[in-house]
Write a protein that holds these residues in place. Structure first.
Motif, PDB file in Angstrom:
ATOM      1  N   ALA A   5       0.841  -1.200   0.000  1.00 31.47           N
ATOM      2  CA  ALA A   5       0.000   0.000   0.000  1.00 31.47           C
ATOM      3  C   ALA A   5       0.874   1.247   0.000  1.00 31.47           C
ATOM      4  CB  ALA A   5      -0.911  -0.009   1.226  1.00 31.47           C
ATOM      5  N   GLY A   6       0.295   2.356  -0.443  1.00 29.32           N
ATOM      6  CA  GLY A   6       1.014   3.622  -0.414  1.00 29.32           C
ATOM      7  C   GLY A   6       1.925   3.812  -1.619  1.00 29.32           C
ATOM      8  N   ARG A   7       2.575   4.948  -1.627  1.00 31.43           N
ATOM      9  CA  ARG A   7       3.428   5.304  -2.760  1.00 31.43           C
ATOM     10  C   ARG A   7       4.707   4.466  -2.751  1.00 31.43           C
ATOM     11  NH1 ARG A   7       7.137   9.188  -4.715  1.00 31.43           N
ATOM     12  NH2 ARG A   7       6.491  10.134  -6.714  1.00 31.43           N
ATOM     13  N   VAL A   8       5.069   3.959  -3.900  1.00 26.76           N
ATOM     14  CA  VAL A   8       6.261   3.121  -4.031  1.00 26.76           C
ATOM     15  C   VAL A   8       7.070   3.578  -5.236  1.00 26.76           C
ATOM     16  CG1 VAL A   8       5.154   1.093  -3.007  1.00 26.76           C
ATOM     17  CG2 VAL A   8       5.065   1.427  -5.486  1.00 26.76           C
ATOM     18  N   THR A   9       8.332   3.212  -5.235  1.00 27.63           N
ATOM     19  CA  THR A   9       9.187   3.405  -6.411  1.00 27.63           C
ATOM     20  C   THR A   9       9.613   2.035  -6.908  1.00 27.63           C
ATOM     21  OG1 THR A   9      10.009   5.553  -5.662  1.00 27.63           O
ATOM     22  CG2 THR A   9      11.318   4.392  -7.306  1.00 27.63           C
ATOM     23  N   VAL A  10       9.299   1.748  -8.149  1.00 29.70           N
ATOM     24  CA  VAL A  10       9.604   0.457  -8.762  1.00 29.70           C
ATOM     25  C   VAL A  10      10.801   0.613  -9.686  1.00 29.70           C
ATOM     26  CG1 VAL A  10       8.757  -1.395 -10.251  1.00 29.70           C
ATOM     27  CG2 VAL A  10       7.197  -0.256  -8.649  1.00 29.70           C
ATOM     28  N   THR A  11      11.741  -0.301  -9.549  1.00 27.94           N
ATOM     29  CA  THR A  11      12.871  -0.373 -10.480  1.00 27.94           C
ATOM     30  C   THR A  11      12.728  -1.646 -11.301  1.00 27.94           C
ATOM     31  OG1 THR A  11      14.328   0.796  -8.942  1.00 27.94           O
ATOM     32  CG2 THR A  11      15.381  -0.452 -10.709  1.00 27.94           C
ATOM     33  N   GLY A  12      12.885  -1.522 -12.601  1.00 30.89           N
ATOM     34  CA  GLY A  12      12.737  -2.700 -13.442  1.00 30.89           C
ATOM     35  C   GLY A  12      13.153  -2.425 -14.870  1.00 30.89           C
ATOM     36  N   LEU A  13      12.756  -3.311 -15.756  1.00 29.64           N
ATOM     37  CA  LEU A  13      13.126  -3.216 -17.168  1.00 29.64           C
ATOM     38  C   LEU A  13      11.945  -2.707 -17.987  1.00 29.64           C
ATOM     39  CD1 LEU A  13      15.060  -6.592 -17.617  1.00 29.64           C
ATOM     40  CD2 LEU A  13      16.004  -4.326 -17.144  1.00 29.64           C
ATOM     41  N   LEU A  14      12.213  -1.784 -18.865  1.00 28.83           N
ATOM     42  CA  LEU A  14      11.193  -1.247 -19.764  1.00 28.83           C
ATOM     43  C   LEU A  14      10.919  -2.254 -20.872  1.00 28.83           C
ATOM     44  CD1 LEU A  14       9.427   1.076 -20.758  1.00 28.83           C
ATOM     45  CD2 LEU A  14      11.450   2.056 -21.861  1.00 28.83           C
ATOM     46  N   ARG A  15       9.653  -2.567 -21.078  1.00 30.31           N
ATOM     47  CA  ARG A  15       9.264  -3.528 -22.105  1.00 30.31           C
ATOM     48  C   ARG A  15       8.178  -2.933 -22.989  1.00 30.31           C
ATOM     49  NH1 ARG A  15      10.179  -8.737 -21.004  1.00 30.31           N
ATOM     50  NH2 ARG A  15      10.037  -8.866 -23.275  1.00 30.31           N
ATOM     51  N   HIS A  16       8.268  -3.199 -24.297  1.00 28.87           N
ATOM     52  CA  HIS A  16       7.228  -2.688 -25.182  1.00 28.87           C
ATOM     53  C   HIS A  16       6.033  -3.634 -25.162  1.00 28.87           C
ATOM     54  CE1 HIS A  16       8.640  -5.753 -28.018  1.00 28.87           C
ATOM     55  NE2 HIS A  16       7.571  -5.509 -28.738  1.00 28.87           N
ATOM     56  N   ALA A  17       4.866  -3.110 -25.470  1.00 27.49           N
ATOM     57  CA  ALA A  17       3.642  -3.905 -25.489  1.00 27.49           C
ATOM     58  C   ALA A  17       3.427  -4.469 -26.890  1.00 27.49           C
ATOM     59  CB  ALA A  17       2.442  -3.043 -25.077  1.00 27.49           C
ATOM     60  N   PRO A  48       1.582 -13.164 -30.637  1.00 31.11           N
ATOM     61  CA  PRO A  48       2.775 -13.473 -31.434  1.00 31.11           C
ATOM     62  C   PRO A  48       2.709 -14.773 -32.227  1.00 31.11           C
ATOM     63  CG  PRO A  48       3.200 -13.809 -29.094  1.00 31.11           C
ATOM     64  CD  PRO A  48       1.854 -13.162 -29.200  1.00 31.11           C
ATOM     65  N   SER A  49       1.800 -15.680 -31.870  1.00 28.00           N
ATOM     66  CA  SER A  49       1.732 -16.954 -32.585  1.00 28.00           C
ATOM     67  C   SER A  49       0.338 -17.549 -32.436  1.00 28.00           C
ATOM     68  CB  SER A  49       2.772 -17.939 -32.039  1.00 28.00           C
ATOM     69  OG  SER A  49       2.573 -19.243 -32.559  1.00 28.00           O
ATOM     70  N   SER A  50      -0.114 -18.217 -33.501  1.00 29.23           N
ATOM     71  CA  SER A  50      -1.416 -18.880 -33.447  1.00 29.23           C
ATOM     72  C   SER A  50      -1.390 -20.081 -32.513  1.00 29.23           C
ATOM     73  CB  SER A  50      -1.843 -19.316 -34.853  1.00 29.23           C
ATOM     74  OG  SER A  50      -0.891 -20.223 -35.401  1.00 29.23           O
ATOM     75  N   LEU A  51      -0.194 -20.549 -32.158  1.00 26.98           N
ATOM     76  CA  LEU A  51      -0.065 -21.692 -31.261  1.00 26.98           C
ATOM     77  C   LEU A  51      -0.350 -21.325 -29.806  1.00 26.98           C
ATOM     78  CD1 LEU A  51       3.198 -23.321 -32.715  1.00 26.98           C
ATOM     79  CD2 LEU A  51       0.816 -23.912 -33.219  1.00 26.98           C
ATOM     80  N   ILE A  52      -0.311 -20.027 -29.502  1.00 23.32           N
ATOM     81  CA  ILE A  52      -0.575 -19.571 -28.142  1.00 23.32           C
ATOM     82  C   ILE A  52      -2.084 -19.574 -27.908  1.00 23.32           C
ATOM     83  CG2 ILE A  52      -0.406 -17.607 -26.565  1.00 23.32           C
ATOM     84  CD1 ILE A  52       2.166 -16.819 -27.972  1.00 23.32           C
ATOM     85  N   PRO A  53      -2.535 -20.130 -26.781  1.00 22.56           N
ATOM     86  CA  PRO A  53      -3.985 -20.149 -26.504  1.00 22.56           C
ATOM     87  C   PRO A  53      -4.556 -18.735 -26.432  1.00 22.56           C
ATOM     88  CG  PRO A  53      -2.784 -21.584 -24.978  1.00 22.56           C
ATOM     89  CD  PRO A  53      -1.756 -20.793 -25.717  1.00 22.56           C
ATOM     90  N   ASN A  54      -5.846 -18.643 -26.659  1.00 18.77           N
ATOM     91  CA  ASN A  54      -6.523 -17.360 -26.509  1.00 18.77           C
ATOM     92  C   ASN A  54      -6.640 -17.004 -25.029  1.00 18.77           C
ATOM     93  OD1 ASN A  54      -7.001 -16.971 -29.287  1.00 18.77           O
ATOM     94  ND2 ASN A  54      -8.811 -18.284 -29.203  1.00 18.77           N
ATOM     95  N   ASP A  55      -6.546 -15.714 -24.742  1.00 12.67           N
ATOM     96  CA  ASP A  55      -6.692 -15.255 -23.365  1.00 12.67           C
ATOM     97  C   ASP A  55      -8.086 -15.571 -22.837  1.00 12.67           C
ATOM     98  OD1 ASP A  55      -4.104 -14.215 -23.399  1.00 12.67           O
ATOM     99  OD2 ASP A  55      -4.786 -12.248 -24.108  1.00 12.67           O
ATOM    100  N   GLU A  56      -8.180 -15.660 -21.522  1.00 13.65           N
ATOM    101  CA  GLU A  56      -9.461 -15.869 -20.852  1.00 13.65           C
ATOM    102  C   GLU A  56      -9.682 -14.736 -19.858  1.00 13.65           C
ATOM    103  OE1 GLU A  56     -10.320 -20.153 -19.832  1.00 13.65           O
ATOM    104  OE2 GLU A  56      -8.165 -20.336 -20.224  1.00 13.65           O
TER     105      GLU A  56
END
Length: 249
Positions: A139-151, A156-164
């Motif tokens: 809870a409360g304000r936090v500072t997160v450190t991590g890696l920037l990733r694009h959306a 990416p593939s038809s082999l991946i199941p559909n989201d639920e």
């Protein structure tokens, strides 16, 4: 058929074989050369990512202001401050150290009112329900450190199941789907990116951060050798066949 007639009949066949073989040879050499080019590109990409990840973290918003193209900053260490809203967390099916479970994607509300989804890390399958890991719901304000990733723009593939989304289970990192199903306000502005939290421990030990998988297969040298090898074998077969034709003439 006389020897002269037989020789005359062989000439078109020989010419056709030479032309066809030459075309296939050029194609094979082209494929091998393309793989060599891909090899240099992949090695450069890996070196760029390794170099980028070794840099000290920078403020996310400052990084975006300097270069709004997230793809150009993939895997760059960043920091971002805000407040998590755990009511809206999304669950991405994943594995960690051979165990099935979920990565917890939680929207972080920034000081300016924008939102960013943070991959806080992995929880085992049986800890999907947030009530089983209340200590980690910071809870409360936090500072997160991590890696920037694009959306990703699409699955990416038809082999991946559909989201639920109705079950809050995602099989690919669909930012739009996560946002739409999360319950965030309709006017919420969500940044078109993710931040993968680092391995800094969370209270209670969950989620386990720092689980970003960087998997860039680099088999291009093997593929290049295969294509060049096939080209060499074709050339050998064609030359051998031409020599036999010459002797028969």
């Amino acid at each position: 058929m006389s020897g002269r007639a037989a020789a005359g009949a062989r000439k078109p066949r020989t010419a056709l074989a030479v032309v066809s073989g030459a075309i296939v040879f050029v194609i094979l050499i082209g494929l091998g050369t393309w793989q060599v080019q891909r090899l240099y590109w992949k090695e450069g990409l890996i070196a760029t990512i390794d170099s980028r990840m070794a840099e000290p973290p920078v403020d996310l918003l400052a990084a975006l202001k300097a270069d709004p193209n997230v793809a150009d900053q993939e895997y760059r260490p960043v920091t971002v401050a805000g407040t998590f809203d755990h009511r809206f967390e999304r669950h991405f099916f994943s594995t960690f150290k051979g165990q099935s479970g979920f990565d917890i994607f939680t929207p972080l509300k920034l000081d300016d009112g924008d939102w960013v989804f943070v991959d806080r890390g992995f929880v085992p399958y049986e800890r999907k329900d947030a009530s089983t890991r209340q200590q980690g719901q910071i809870a409360g304000r936090v500072t997160v450190t991590g890696l920037l990733r694009h959306a990703l723009a699409e699955k990416p593939s038809s082999l991946i199941p559909n989201d639920e989304p109705d079950k809050n289970i995602f099989y690919w990192k669909d930012l739009r789907g996560m946002t739409a199903s999360s319950g965030l306000p309709a006017d919420a502005h969500v940044l078109d990116l993710f931040v993968d939290a680092d391995a800094a421990p969370n209270p209670g030990g969950l989620p386990v951060g720092g689980t970003t998988i960087i998997d860039l297969p680099n088999n291009h040298l093997q593929y290049a050798i295969t294509w060049y090898g096939l080209a060499a074998a074709l050339a050998g077969v064609l030359i051998s066949w031409l020599l036999r034709q010459r002797k028969a003439a």
